[in-house]
Design a protein around this motif. Sequence first.
Motif, PDB file in Angstrom:
ATOM      1  N   LEU A 181      51.676  64.728  91.875  1.00 17.97           N
ATOM      2  CA  LEU A 181      52.469  63.499  91.814  1.00 17.97           C
ATOM      3  C   LEU A 181      51.724  62.342  92.476  1.00 17.97           C
ATOM      4  O   LEU A 181      51.615  61.237  91.905  1.00 17.97           O
ATOM      5  N   LEU A 182      51.187  62.602  93.647  1.00 20.09           N
ATOM      6  CA  LEU A 182      50.465  61.543  94.370  1.00 20.09           C
ATOM      7  C   LEU A 182      49.238  61.081  93.592  1.00 20.09           C
ATOM      8  O   LEU A 182      48.973  59.880  93.465  1.00 20.09           O
ATOM      9  N   LEU A 183      48.499  62.026  93.021  1.00 21.20           N
ATOM     10  CA  LEU A 183      47.295  61.673  92.277  1.00 21.20           C
ATOM     11  C   LEU A 183      47.627  60.873  91.018  1.00 21.20           C
ATOM     12  O   LEU A 183      46.940  59.899  90.685  1.00 21.20           O
ATOM     13  N   LEU A 184      48.677  61.267  90.312  1.00 25.26           N
ATOM     14  CA  LEU A 184      49.034  60.549  89.085  1.00 25.26           C
ATOM     15  C   LEU A 184      49.500  59.126  89.382  1.00 25.26           C
ATOM     16  O   LEU A 184      49.207  58.197  88.619  1.00 25.26           O
ATOM     17  N   VAL A 185      50.217  58.954  90.477  1.00 31.93           N
ATOM     18  CA  VAL A 185      50.629  57.600  90.853  1.00 31.93           C
ATOM     19  C   VAL A 185      49.401  56.755  91.187  1.00 31.93           C
ATOM     20  O   VAL A 185      49.293  55.585  90.772  1.00 31.93           O
ATOM     21  N   LEU A 186      48.453  57.343  91.927  1.00 32.09           N
ATOM     22  CA  LEU A 186      47.233  56.608  92.255  1.00 32.09           C
ATOM     23  C   LEU A 186      46.430  56.262  91.002  1.00 32.09           C
ATOM     24  O   LEU A 186      45.900  55.153  90.871  1.00 32.09           O
ATOM     25  N   VAL A 187      46.329  57.215  90.080  1.00 31.88           N
ATOM     26  CA  VAL A 187      45.606  56.950  88.822  1.00 31.88           C
ATOM     27  C   VAL A 187      46.279  55.813  88.062  1.00 31.88           C
ATOM     28  O   VAL A 187      45.617  54.889  87.565  1.00 31.88           O
ATOM     29  N   ALA A 188      47.607  55.860  87.974  1.00 30.10           N
ATOM     30  CA  ALA A 188      48.341  54.841  87.226  1.00 30.10           C
ATOM     31  C   ALA A 188      48.165  53.463  87.859  1.00 30.10           C
ATOM     32  O   ALA A 188      47.906  52.468  87.157  1.00 30.10           O
ATOM     33  N   VAL A 189      48.282  53.392  89.166  1.00 27.35           N
ATOM     34  CA  VAL A 189      48.116  52.104  89.856  1.00 27.35           C
ATOM     35  C   VAL A 189      46.677  51.607  89.722  1.00 27.35           C
ATOM     36  O   VAL A 189      46.436  50.405  89.540  1.00 27.35           O
ATOM     37  N   ALA A 190      45.715  52.523  89.791  1.00 26.04           N
ATOM     38  CA  ALA A 190      44.309  52.130  89.669  1.00 26.04           C
ATOM     39  C   ALA A 190      44.015  51.551  88.288  1.00 26.04           C
ATOM     40  O   ALA A 190      43.305  50.546  88.159  1.00 26.04           O
ATOM     41  N   VAL A 191      44.544  52.178  87.246  1.00 21.82           N
ATOM     42  CA  VAL A 191      44.328  51.661  85.891  1.00 21.82           C
ATOM     43  C   VAL A 191      44.926  50.265  85.757  1.00 21.82           C
ATOM     44  O   VAL A 191      44.289  49.338  85.229  1.00 21.82           O
ATOM     45  N   ALA A 192      46.144  50.096  86.268  1.00 16.82           N
ATOM     46  CA  ALA A 192      46.783  48.775  86.190  1.00 16.82           C
ATOM     47  C   ALA A 192      46.019  47.747  87.027  1.00 16.82           C
ATOM     48  O   ALA A 192      45.852  46.593  86.610  1.00 16.82           O
ATOM     49  N   GLY A 193      45.533  48.187  88.200  1.00 19.64           N
ATOM     50  CA  GLY A 193      44.815  47.262  89.065  1.00 19.64           C
ATOM     51  C   GLY A 193      43.470  46.828  88.520  1.00 19.64           C
ATOM     52  O   GLY A 193      42.960  45.763  88.872  1.00 19.64           O
ATOM     53  N   ALA A 194      42.888  47.664  87.669  1.00 14.99           N
ATOM     54  CA  ALA A 194      41.567  47.350  87.116  1.00 14.99           C
ATOM     55  C   ALA A 194      41.631  46.502  85.855  1.00 14.99           C
ATOM     56  O   ALA A 194      40.602  45.988  85.409  1.00 14.99           O
ATOM     57  N   ILE A 195      42.815  46.365  85.284  1.00 16.06           N
ATOM     58  CA  ILE A 195      42.929  45.658  84.005  1.00 16.06           C
ATOM     59  C   ILE A 195      42.420  44.229  84.109  1.00 16.06           C
ATOM     60  O   ILE A 195      41.729  43.725  83.223  1.00 16.06           O
ATOM     61  N   LYS A 196      42.724  43.560  85.208  1.00 19.89           N
ATOM     62  CA  LYS A 196      42.323  42.161  85.336  1.00 19.89           C
ATOM     63  C   LYS A 196      40.810  41.997  85.454  1.00 19.89           C
ATOM     64  O   LYS A 196      40.260  40.943  85.159  1.00 19.89           O
TER      65      LYS A 196
END
Length: 288
Positions: A181-196
């Motif tokens: 759960l923790l890893l998937l949340v981090l992956v999801a936030v990282a993908v969103a954070g890198a979009i810009k």
Amino acid sequence: MNLAAADLGQLLQLLPVQRAGAALLLAAVGLPVVGVVIVGLDIMPVRFAMMHVALLGIAVGLLTGLDPMLCALVACALAGGAVAPLARTPDGLSGAMGLLMSLAIAAALLVLAVSGVNASGAFALLWGSILSVGNPDLWVLGSLAVAVPGLFWWRRRDLGLLLYDRELAISSGVRVDRLTLLLLVLVAVAVAGAIKLTGALLVDALTLLPALAARRLGASLTSITAWAVGIGFVVNATGFLVALRLDLPPGPVLVLTAGALVLAVHLVPERRISSWRTRASVSLPSSH
């Protein structure tokens, strides 16, 4: 201003360029480690699913007047946490990611249609705009730069077991569900954070490609993680400077730089990574 004609030193004195450079350096610390997780858990479809969820978040942000990128981050974090229980099913996350992609893009288009918001504005945010990086973006990337490597150091044994084999991790007493759960949340936030930084379609330049090269060079999870961060620094700095000097879009240049490095690394004779797996097996508690 014609960036190609401008002096690179003068460009680096501009505040938007400095923010962009700082964002890429922060991204080089956390995002390649996220790529190690993506490769290790074999959850490639998660990236595409989160790109669609990010679009839904952006659409909601445009509709409500909130910060679209903040809404994208929240939507991705919630989606990452929501799909975590599906990781323990026999089919894994592949089917769930397909469903999530379809639902997210449909909901995003519906929100845009109902609200009358210009859809091109929402999609434009997915293409990235590294020179528009602001302080909130730097805070997100800085948080990831601290949280992701910190988690890898703190729980390196558990992560090593989980990334090697889920069942082995469970039998070794690792709380796999919570860690996943923790890893998937981090992956999801990282993908969103890198979009810009690179745009949704080119996020792999900051996450996956450094990890792919690192797996070729590293002989343990720790060394793979260190290689991924080092490669991330080299790719981000080189790609950004080349893009500035030649007045090219940073996103594609970063991808091509990372891709060239991955291809070059694969020309190096493959080193065995059995030491990582051996350590995981040795650390198993004896049943006798």
